[in-house]
Design an enzyme around this catalytic site. Structure first.
Site, mmCIF file in Angstrom:
data_model
loop_
_atom_site.group_PDB
_atom_site.id
_atom_site.type_symbol
_atom_site.label_atom_id
_atom_site.label_comp_id
_atom_site.label_asym_id
_atom_site.label_seq_id
_atom_site.Cartn_x
_atom_site.Cartn_y
_atom_site.Cartn_z
ATOM 1 N N HIS A 72 0.851 -1.197 0.000
ATOM 2 C CA HIS A 72 0.000 0.000 0.000
ATOM 3 C C HIS A 72 0.876 1.233 0.000
ATOM 4 O O HIS A 72 1.740 1.381 0.843
ATOM 5 C CB HIS A 72 -0.887 0.026 1.251
ATOM 6 C CG HIS A 72 -2.010 -0.955 1.203
ATOM 7 N ND1 HIS A 72 -3.158 -0.799 1.909
ATOM 8 C CD2 HIS A 72 -2.159 -2.101 0.494
ATOM 9 C CE1 HIS A 72 -3.976 -1.807 1.651
ATOM 10 N NE2 HIS A 72 -3.392 -2.621 0.805
ATOM 11 N N TYR A 200 -9.288 5.106 7.528
ATOM 12 C CA TYR A 200 -9.573 5.454 8.919
ATOM 13 C C TYR A 200 -10.676 6.493 8.912
ATOM 14 O O TYR A 200 -10.516 7.552 8.303
ATOM 15 C CB TYR A 200 -8.339 6.056 9.583
ATOM 16 C CG TYR A 200 -7.233 5.049 9.858
ATOM 17 C CD1 TYR A 200 -7.122 4.441 11.107
ATOM 18 C CD2 TYR A 200 -6.296 4.714 8.882
ATOM 19 C CE1 TYR A 200 -6.108 3.530 11.373
ATOM 20 C CE2 TYR A 200 -5.284 3.801 9.150
ATOM 21 C CZ TYR A 200 -5.198 3.211 10.399
ATOM 22 O OH TYR A 200 -4.205 2.309 10.661
ATOM 23 N N PRO A 292 -4.381 0.090 18.908
ATOM 24 C CA PRO A 292 -4.211 -0.452 17.555
ATOM 25 C C PRO A 292 -4.321 0.585 16.427
ATOM 26 O O PRO A 292 -4.053 0.261 15.278
ATOM 27 C CB PRO A 292 -5.335 -1.486 17.437
ATOM 28 C CG PRO A 292 -6.355 -1.068 18.442
ATOM 29 C CD PRO A 292 -5.622 -0.390 19.544
ATOM 30 N N LYS A 296 0.787 -0.556 15.106
ATOM 31 C CA LYS A 296 2.194 -0.636 15.485
ATOM 32 C C LYS A 296 2.589 -1.850 16.329
ATOM 33 O O LYS A 296 3.785 -2.129 16.478
ATOM 34 C CB LYS A 296 2.587 0.618 16.268
ATOM 35 C CG LYS A 296 2.643 1.856 15.423
ATOM 36 C CD LYS A 296 3.820 1.797 14.491
ATOM 37 C CE LYS A 296 3.774 2.875 13.444
ATOM 38 N NZ LYS A 296 4.236 2.471 12.152
ATOM 39 N N TYR A 384 3.782 6.352 10.243
ATOM 40 C CA TYR A 384 2.980 5.186 9.857
ATOM 41 C C TYR A 384 3.826 4.124 9.159
ATOM 42 O O TYR A 384 3.718 2.944 9.445
ATOM 43 C CB TYR A 384 1.805 5.622 8.965
ATOM 44 C CG TYR A 384 0.697 4.597 8.940
ATOM 45 C CD1 TYR A 384 -0.410 4.730 9.774
ATOM 46 C CD2 TYR A 384 0.753 3.492 8.098
ATOM 47 C CE1 TYR A 384 -1.422 3.787 9.783
ATOM 48 C CE2 TYR A 384 -0.256 2.541 8.095
ATOM 49 C CZ TYR A 384 -1.336 2.687 8.933
ATOM 50 O OH TYR A 384 -2.341 1.745 8.939
HETATM 51 C C1 PHB Z 1 -5.890 -4.514 10.405
HETATM 52 O O1 PHB Z 1 -5.838 -4.679 9.184
HETATM 53 O O2 PHB Z 1 -6.224 -5.422 11.180
HETATM 54 C C2 PHB Z 1 -5.519 -3.182 10.968
HETATM 55 C C3 PHB Z 1 -5.170 -2.149 10.103
HETATM 56 C C4 PHB Z 1 -4.836 -0.928 10.639
HETATM 57 C C5 PHB Z 1 -4.859 -0.727 12.002
HETATM 58 C C6 PHB Z 1 -5.204 -1.759 12.869
HETATM 59 C C7 PHB Z 1 -5.538 -2.996 12.343
HETATM 60 O O3 PHB Z 1 -4.550 0.477 12.519
#
Ligand code: PHB
Ligand code: APR
Length: 403
Positions: A72, A200, A292, A296, A384
């Protein structure tokens, strides 16, 4: 039994440490409470920083990742009905890879088994002895027999509920904690991801996250109460809430499909200092937990063991304890930066109702700033994709390495 490094826990931290040590000619034994099948199937996070992807590839456990991992080049932030792209590639020339944590676990276990590495699954009743002396030992039960494993060092890689941190005398550690008044309800759905990138979302009804595992599987999360009763969330209610929070004005919404798995994940920040007691080193979730939102947890666990493996390699090569003595300080400098980033993402994206609308407006302003200022977007991107590892220079993006 005797080994150089006894490792408690076969998560990303424990397995990666065992793998890195093996490559330096250092012997280790891994003790895991669960079965191999359990740890290989457990659904956890799925975003690899470029640092982590590079390490897996460079140390020979990246073949499947290179085939199946989804590179990505950015993420999207969605608020007020619009999606805004943060283009990692353009901003900092690096990228991330989406590849499930349990896939990393499978690859590492396969590599350890092929190399003749010793992993005891279903190890029970583990206790640690003599941590402050020169010859620590691990007592445990496996295959119906009581055993004692004598080691030079012990690595506590047994996650947030393990026995390693709990074996350190009270008063030797300090913990710093932040509890958030929410959790995540996560689902895995058999539906082709409706977006190629992670989204997000900040919404008045709460945070929502769109992610994926493969071209057939979507991973989705919703902000919920910390003690949310999953029984109150039939599939239909979950989809409805996801559509309400994630739907944007251009008509985009996640595609639905059969829900394969549902669960509630806690949101917490915790740091233990120092990350060492005598000959016991804590790594990964046993030493720290990050919310989460920054994706990280696994990356930080791998960053810790990278530092530890280097310290142990220096010790066995030259007898120098310098790097081992610096282990905790070196790791904590990264841990706190990652903790800060995860806390920031969390507080920007979650609804935390104080009733007066101040935070809501502040969060919208923050999102507007991050998606309109190149400097702010670059700061998000840099954190990130992963801050540079101690003593390394960031390299060109994963797209070139993976494909
Ligand atoms: C996930 O794909 O499980 C995932 C992606 C981004 C995050 C947390 C979990 O910030
Ligand atoms: N004895 C042996 N093994 C144990 C014990 C114990 N007493 N307690 C826990 N374990 C095992 C767990 O079963 C698990 O397999 O230790 C392992 C710890 O693995 P993780 O929890 O995955 O922790 P870590 O390797 O530090 O990786 C951190 O994992 O949970 C995610 O969000 C977290 O992504 C982060 C990453």
């Amino acid at each position: 039994m005797r080994t150089q490094v006894g490792i408690i826990g076969a998560g990303p931290a424990g397995l990666m440490l065992s793998h890195l040590l093996h490559r330096q000619g250092i012997e280790s034994v891994v003790l895991e409470a669960h079965t191999r099948q359990y740890v290989e199937q457990r659904v956890r996070a799925g975003v690899l920083e470029q640092n982590t992807t590079e390490l897996l590839i460079e140390t020979g456990v990246g073949a499947r990742l290179q085939k199946e991992g989804l590179v990505h080049r950015g993420i999207e932030l969605s608020f007020a009905g619009e999606r805004h792209r943060i283009d990692f590639q353009d901003l900092i020339g690096r990228s991330i890879t989406v590849y499930g944590q349990q896939e990393v676990i499978k690859d590492l276990i396969a590599a350890r088994v092929t190399a003749g590495g010793q992993i005891y699954f279903e190890a029970r009743g583990i206790s640690l002895e003599g941590l402050d002396g020169p010859t620590p030992a691990i007592r445990f039960e496996a295959d119906g027999e009581r055993r004692e494993l004598h080691c030079d060092f012990i690595a506590g890689c047994d996650g947030s509920h393990g026995i390693s941190r709990a074996s350190i005398p009270e008063g030797a550690l300090q913990t710093f904690e932040r509890i958030y008044p929410f959790a995540w309800l996560g689902i895995l759905a058999e539906a082709p991801p409706a977006s190629e990138e992670i989204i997000y979302t900040y919404h008045e009804r709460g945070f929502a996250l769109f992610s994926m595992r493969s071209p057939q599987i979507t991973r989705l999360y919703l902000q919920c109460a910390p003690d949310e009763d999953i029984a109150l969330w039939p599939d239909e209610r979950i989809w409805q809430e996801l559509h309400t929070r994630m739907g944007t004005r251009d008509g985009w919404r996640p595609s639905e499909g059969p829900i394969l798995q549902k669960g509630v994940t806690g949101v917490r920040s915790l740091v233990t200092e120092p990350m060492q007691y005598g000959r016991l080193f804590l790594a990964g979730d046993s030493a720290h937990i990050v919310p989460p939102t920054g994706a990280k947890g696994m990356n930080l666990a791998i960053a810790d063991v990278r530092v530890l493996a280097k310290g142990l390699a220096a010790f066995y090569a030259s007898g120098s304890r310098k790097l081992l003595d610096e282990y905790s300080t070196t790791c904590l400098s990264r841990v706190w930066k990652v903790q800060r980033f995860s806390w920031w993402m969390t507080s920007m994206l979650h609804r935390c109702d104080t009733g007066d609308g101040f935070d809501h407006r502040r969060q919208l302003a923050e999102l507007d700033y991050v998606t309109s200022s190149r400097a702010a977007a670059a700061s998000l991107a840099e954190n990130y994709v992963g801050l540079p590892m101690e003593g390394t220079t960031p390299r060109a993006n994963t797209c070139e390495i993976v494909r």
